[in-house]
Write a protein that holds these residues in place. Structure first.
Motif, PDB file in Angstrom:
ATOM      1  N   GLU A 146       0.853  -1.186   0.000  1.00 26.47           N
ATOM      2  CA  GLU A 146       0.000   0.000   0.000  1.00 26.47           C
ATOM      3  C   GLU A 146       0.893   1.242   0.000  1.00 26.47           C
ATOM      4  N   LEU A 147       0.829   1.993  -1.096  1.00 23.93           N
ATOM      5  CA  LEU A 147       1.662   3.180  -1.230  1.00 23.93           C
ATOM      6  C   LEU A 147       0.933   4.403  -0.695  1.00 23.93           C
ATOM      7  N   LEU A 148       1.677   5.226   0.034  1.00 22.43           N
ATOM      8  CA  LEU A 148       1.144   6.460   0.601  1.00 22.43           C
ATOM      9  C   LEU A 148       2.014   7.620   0.134  1.00 22.43           C
ATOM     10  N   PRO A 149       1.440   8.805  -0.076  1.00 24.68           N
ATOM     11  CA  PRO A 149       2.250   9.939  -0.529  1.00 24.68           C
ATOM     12  C   PRO A 149       3.204  10.408   0.566  1.00 24.68           C
ATOM     13  N   ASN A 150       4.430  10.725   0.160  1.00 23.63           N
ATOM     14  CA  ASN A 150       5.390  11.318   1.082  1.00 23.63           C
ATOM     15  C   ASN A 150       5.155  12.818   1.191  1.00 23.63           C
TER      16      ASN A 150
END
Length: 408
Positions: A310-314
């Motif tokens: 699950e990718l999350l914005p930095n």
């Protein structure tokens, strides 16, 4: 030439202070020694006085000097303060703000650049308390040099040896930069060693990649070597600036006169950047990962096929600085592109709110390589620079920054 206030700590490496004085004076610098009580067990005031051709200060309670507030005068009269050797005890007192003798009182009272050259047993150097003290000092702007690795006087081996005096001097910002009148910095020919002036400014730089953890052993990373950012930090320090370098996970030596803060992730980098404010200019060179992962607390196994990440914005560090209440007077971003270089860089400059964007084509071997070819995009247009070594690109960019800050 520089006026060096040399604080000699207590340790077997104190004998190297004598050679350092000799080399510094040979190069035209003046040296005023301050000998701690512990240092006096290893080297005598007579030795230091003879080499420095200067009085050696040892006590906070000298009636003649202290009726004239001698510790304040000493701390103000120098151009730079060098602690050599900087023992674990001295580093701890510096980090805690303890002022219980002449040396530590001078360090607390000075408003000049401070360089510490550590020397101690390997286990003392690697102890978490010492490493925490070093990190605290670097975050406050003190330059703490890296000790060298080798055999100790106690017979153990590892990092903790005092660097050789010539190496210490090479890492200190001892040369006064040439002042450049406003509007002329762009005309500076760096090949002739004419330096722009950033004296009195604070320059904040990020460099290297970020590592975003997937699990305790895996990360998302990129190929940034950090070389361009480190070169810019070195050039800014040489131009007289106080430099804070926030570095991602790279194995590069800290440039002389630069305060370094090491981080791993984008979140850590943003925290370090905001804690370093205010500054006059921020140059965001780091290749920050756009995405992070909702990481696992345990190592992911291959059983059952590849896991779904699950990718999350930095956080967007450049855009955050552009909207920050303590926004720098000059905000410079970098755009690493593989296609449509100028269009993408111009769009990034507008989208992020940066004053300048340095755009470079990374479709070749720029990331990790020794050379760079960039375009400087500003409000008035695009400057195309020829391919050059990264340190030359750094010096040219610092000259342009000095020109801009001198106009404001």
């Amino acid at each position: 030439m520089a006026r060096v206030l040399l604080i000699v700590g207590g340790g077997i490496a104190a004998f190297k202070a004598a050679e350092l004085i000799r080399l510094a004076r040979r190069r035209g610098h003046s040296v005023t020694p301050v000998l701690t009580a512990a240092g006096a067990h290893f080297v005598t005031p007579m030795t230091l006085a003879a080499l420095a051709e200067s009085p050696v200060y040892t006590s906070l309670w000298d009636l003649k000097d202290e009726t004239e507030m001698g510790h304040i005068q000493l701390s103000r009269a120098a151009d730079i303060v060098l602690v050599c050797p900087a023992t674990a005890d001295l580093l701890a007192k510096m980090a805690a703000g303890i002022a219980d003798d002449l040396a530590t009182t001078l360090l607390l009272a000075t408003d000049k650049p401070v360089v510490a050259a550590p020397a101690m047993n390997v286990r003392m150097w690697l102890h978490p308390a010492t490493q925490a003290n070093v990190a605290t000092l670097r975050a406050r702007g003190t330059t703490v040099l890296e000790p060298t690795e080798g055999e100790m006087a106690c017979g153990e081996y590892g990092p903790g040896r005092l660097p050789e005096p010539a190496d210490i001097l090479a890492q200190m910002p001892l040369s006064s930069p040439t002042l450049v009148p406003s509007g002329r910095a762009a005309e500076v020919d760096v090949r002739q060693n004419q330096r722009p002036s950033l004296a009195g400014t604070h320059i904040l730089i990020t460099a290297g990649p970020t590592h975003e953890p997937i699990d305790p052993v895996r990360v998302i990373a990129n190929r940034s070597s950090g070389r361009q950012g480190f070169a810019i930090a070195a050039a800014a320090a040489q131009a007289g600036a106080r430099v804070t370098l926030v570095a991602g996970p790279v194995h590069l030596p800290t440039p002389g006169g630069v305060a370094r803060i090491d981080v791993e992730s984008a979140d850590e980098m943003l925290t370090a950047v905001e804690s370093a404010l205010p500054c006059d200019a921020a140059i965001m060179v780091a290749a920050v990962a756009d995405w992070k992962v909702r990481s696992s607390a345990t190592k992911l196994k291959k059983n059952g096929g590849p896991p779904a990440l699950e990718l999350l914005p930095n956080p967007d560090i450049l855009a955050t600085l552009a909207q920050h209440p303590l926004r720098p007077r000059l905000l410079v971003g970098f755009a690493a592109e593989t296609d449509d270089l100028l269009d993408n860089a111009a769009a990034k400059r507008a989208r992020k709110g940066a004053d300048w964007i340095v755009a470079n084509d990374v479709s070749g071997d720029v990331m990790g390589g020794s050379h760079n070819q960039v375009h400087l995009l500003t409000a008035v247009g695009d400057e195309a620079w020829d391919s050059a070594p990264k340190d030359e690109v750094a010096r040219r960019l610092v000259a342009r920054i000095a020109e801009e800050l001198n106009k404001q």
